[in-house]
Design a protein around this motif. Sequence first.
Motif, PDB file in Angstrom:
ATOM      1  N   ASP A  49      -7.278  16.224  19.027  1.00  0.00           N
ATOM      2  CA  ASP A  49      -8.658  16.719  19.171  1.00  0.00           C
ATOM      3  C   ASP A  49      -9.069  17.278  17.608  1.00  0.00           C
ATOM      4  N   PRO A  50     -10.327  17.736  17.748  1.00  0.00           N
ATOM      5  CA  PRO A  50     -10.718  18.143  16.113  1.00  0.00           C
ATOM      6  C   PRO A  50      -9.977  19.460  15.642  1.00  0.00           C
ATOM      7  N   GLY A  51      -9.446  20.104  16.414  1.00  0.00           N
ATOM      8  CA  GLY A  51      -8.594  21.102  15.821  1.00  0.00           C
ATOM      9  C   GLY A  51      -7.447  20.951  15.064  1.00  0.00           C
ATOM     10  N   LYS A  67      -8.834   1.060   2.512  1.00  0.00           N
ATOM     11  CA  LYS A  67      -9.169   1.690   3.796  1.00  0.00           C
ATOM     12  C   LYS A  67      -8.503   1.277   4.789  1.00  0.00           C
ATOM     13  N   VAL A  68      -7.822   2.111   5.509  1.00  0.00           N
ATOM     14  CA  VAL A  68      -6.826   1.268   6.803  1.00  0.00           C
ATOM     15  C   VAL A  68      -7.415   2.052   8.130  1.00  0.00           C
ATOM     16  N   ALA A  69      -7.569   1.294   8.960  1.00  0.00           N
ATOM     17  CA  ALA A  69      -7.783   1.804  10.382  1.00  0.00           C
ATOM     18  C   ALA A  69      -6.536   2.084  11.049  1.00  0.00           C
ATOM     19  N   GLY A  70      -6.424   2.940  11.603  1.00  0.00           N
ATOM     20  CA  GLY A  70      -5.199   3.183  12.316  1.00  0.00           C
ATOM     21  C   GLY A  70      -5.254   4.361  13.267  1.00  0.00           C
ATOM     22  N   ASN A  71      -4.790   4.641  14.220  1.00  0.00           N
ATOM     23  CA  ASN A  71      -4.665   5.956  14.998  1.00  0.00           C
ATOM     24  C   ASN A  71      -3.653   7.374  14.459  1.00  0.00           C
ATOM     25  N   ILE A  72      -4.242   8.376  14.705  1.00  0.00           N
ATOM     26  CA  ILE A  72      -3.813   9.430  14.204  1.00  0.00           C
ATOM     27  C   ILE A  72      -2.551  10.066  15.457  1.00  0.00           C
ATOM     28  N   ILE A  73      -1.376   9.813  15.025  1.00  0.00           N
ATOM     29  CA  ILE A  73      -0.354  10.143  16.069  1.00  0.00           C
ATOM     30  C   ILE A  73       0.411  11.450  15.519  1.00  0.00           C
ATOM     31  N   LEU A 106       0.672  -1.513  -0.119  1.00  0.00           N
ATOM     32  CA  LEU A 106      -0.041   0.053   0.037  1.00  0.00           C
ATOM     33  C   LEU A 106       0.865   1.245  -0.056  1.00  0.00           C
ATOM     34  N   PRO A 107       0.435   2.198  -0.552  1.00  0.00           N
ATOM     35  CA  PRO A 107       1.299   3.711  -0.318  1.00  0.00           C
ATOM     36  C   PRO A 107       1.219   3.815   0.918  1.00  0.00           C
ATOM     37  N   THR A 108       2.202   4.789   1.442  1.00  0.00           N
ATOM     38  CA  THR A 108       2.264   5.182   2.871  1.00  0.00           C
ATOM     39  C   THR A 108       1.801   6.398   3.004  1.00  0.00           C
ATOM     40  N   THR A 109       1.024   7.093   2.090  1.00  0.00           N
ATOM     41  CA  THR A 109       0.385   8.281   2.506  1.00  0.00           C
ATOM     42  C   THR A 109      -1.199   7.904   2.254  1.00  0.00           C
ATOM     43  N   GLY A 110      -1.989   8.732   2.542  1.00  0.00           N
ATOM     44  CA  GLY A 110      -3.539   8.716   2.496  1.00  0.00           C
ATOM     45  C   GLY A 110      -4.002  10.169   3.031  1.00  0.00           C
ATOM     46  N   GLU A 111      -5.357   9.740   3.067  1.00  0.00           N
ATOM     47  CA  GLU A 111      -6.222  10.894   3.490  1.00  0.00           C
ATOM     48  C   GLU A 111      -7.229  10.283   4.707  1.00  0.00           C
ATOM     49  N   VAL A 112      -7.280  11.164   5.458  1.00  0.00           N
ATOM     50  CA  VAL A 112      -8.438  10.770   6.562  1.00  0.00           C
ATOM     51  C   VAL A 112      -9.780  10.720   6.018  1.00  0.00           C
ATOM     52  N   THR A 113     -10.548   9.685   6.011  1.00  0.00           N
ATOM     53  CA  THR A 113     -11.867   9.634   5.518  1.00  0.00           C
ATOM     54  C   THR A 113     -12.852   9.621   6.820  1.00  0.00           C
ATOM     55  N   SER A 114     -12.436   9.072   8.204  1.00  0.00           N
ATOM     56  CA  SER A 114     -13.313   9.410   9.180  1.00  0.00           C
ATOM     57  C   SER A 114     -12.330   9.197  10.586  1.00  0.00           C
ATOM     58  N   PHE A 115     -12.747   9.914  11.542  1.00  0.00           N
ATOM     59  CA  PHE A 115     -12.086   9.709  12.673  1.00  0.00           C
ATOM     60  C   PHE A 115     -12.926   9.876  13.808  1.00  0.00           C
ATOM     61  N   THR A 116     -12.414   9.187  14.937  1.00  0.00           N
ATOM     62  CA  THR A 116     -13.192   9.466  16.269  1.00  0.00           C
ATOM     63  C   THR A 116     -12.262   9.815  17.409  1.00  0.00           C
ATOM     64  N   ILE A 117     -12.672  10.549  18.156  1.00  0.00           N
ATOM     65  CA  ILE A 117     -11.635  10.937  19.384  1.00  0.00           C
ATOM     66  C   ILE A 117     -12.120   9.992  20.522  1.00  0.00           C
ATOM     67  N   VAL A 118     -11.304   9.240  20.751  1.00  0.00           N
ATOM     68  CA  VAL A 118     -11.729   8.289  21.840  1.00  0.00           C
ATOM     69  C   VAL A 118     -11.357   8.848  23.112  1.00  0.00           C
ATOM     70  N   THR A 119     -12.279   8.763  24.192  1.00  0.00           N
ATOM     71  CA  THR A 119     -12.005   9.413  25.544  1.00  0.00           C
ATOM     72  C   THR A 119     -11.924   8.311  26.716  1.00  0.00           C
ATOM     73  N   ILE A 179      -5.067   1.835  28.708  1.00  0.00           N
ATOM     74  CA  ILE A 179      -4.713   2.504  27.231  1.00  0.00           C
ATOM     75  C   ILE A 179      -4.845   4.077  27.541  1.00  0.00           C
ATOM     76  N   PRO A 180      -3.886   4.678  27.218  1.00  0.00           N
ATOM     77  CA  PRO A 180      -3.866   6.214  27.388  1.00  0.00           C
ATOM     78  C   PRO A 180      -4.884   6.928  26.492  1.00  0.00           C
ATOM     79  N   VAL A 181      -5.875   7.618  26.959  1.00  0.00           N
ATOM     80  CA  VAL A 181      -6.834   8.259  26.303  1.00  0.00           C
ATOM     81  C   VAL A 181      -6.430   9.837  26.543  1.00  0.00           C
ATOM     82  N   PRO A 182      -6.914  10.819  25.730  1.00  0.00           N
ATOM     83  CA  PRO A 182      -7.735  10.482  24.767  1.00  0.00           C
ATOM     84  C   PRO A 182      -6.670  10.240  23.394  1.00  0.00           C
ATOM     85  N   TYR A 183      -7.455   9.478  22.458  1.00  0.00           N
ATOM     86  CA  TYR A 183      -6.587   9.389  21.229  1.00  0.00           C
ATOM     87  C   TYR A 183      -7.553   9.378  20.161  1.00  0.00           C
TER      88      TYR A 183
END
Length: 157
Positions: A114-116, A103-109, A69-82, A88-92
Amino acid sequence: MSAQIGRSSQFGQSSQIGQISRIPYVDYLVLGPEPHLVAHECAECGARYFDRRNACASCGGTEFAPADLPTTGEVTSFTIVTAAAPGIPVPYAAAVVDCGGTKVAGNIIGTEPDPGHIRLGMRVALSTYVAGTDGKGVDAVNFGFAPLEDGASEGRN
Ligand SMILES: [Zn+2]
């Protein structure tokens, strides 16, 4: 001749000699100089899966080939897990990233969860980090997606 980097030799590299010192947290993550994800691609219809399948859910085909797979992509959905299980440290930020149509599920790091700092359509790049170390000093390496644009949080309000 060996001093071209301008430093004397360092001690810290011994963990890589002769032993496995890093293993991927998931088996579809390939480590190395350029870490990337590999999917199983159906030879019949091109559907992609990260887990091993006996048959394609789309067409029933049973032939699969590895697809980088390409190593770059675009965020198509996200959820802030609190809220998460203990330890497991939150939020993430849990996201789905479109990597070249897969479509790849993964965390934003690499940014604030946060939505900002995260938005739909944001360009991100695969990034790896050490998720844990076992008693023998072997690092388990997981992946996430880090923003490609520094200015993602600027001028959006
Ligand atoms: Zn198929």
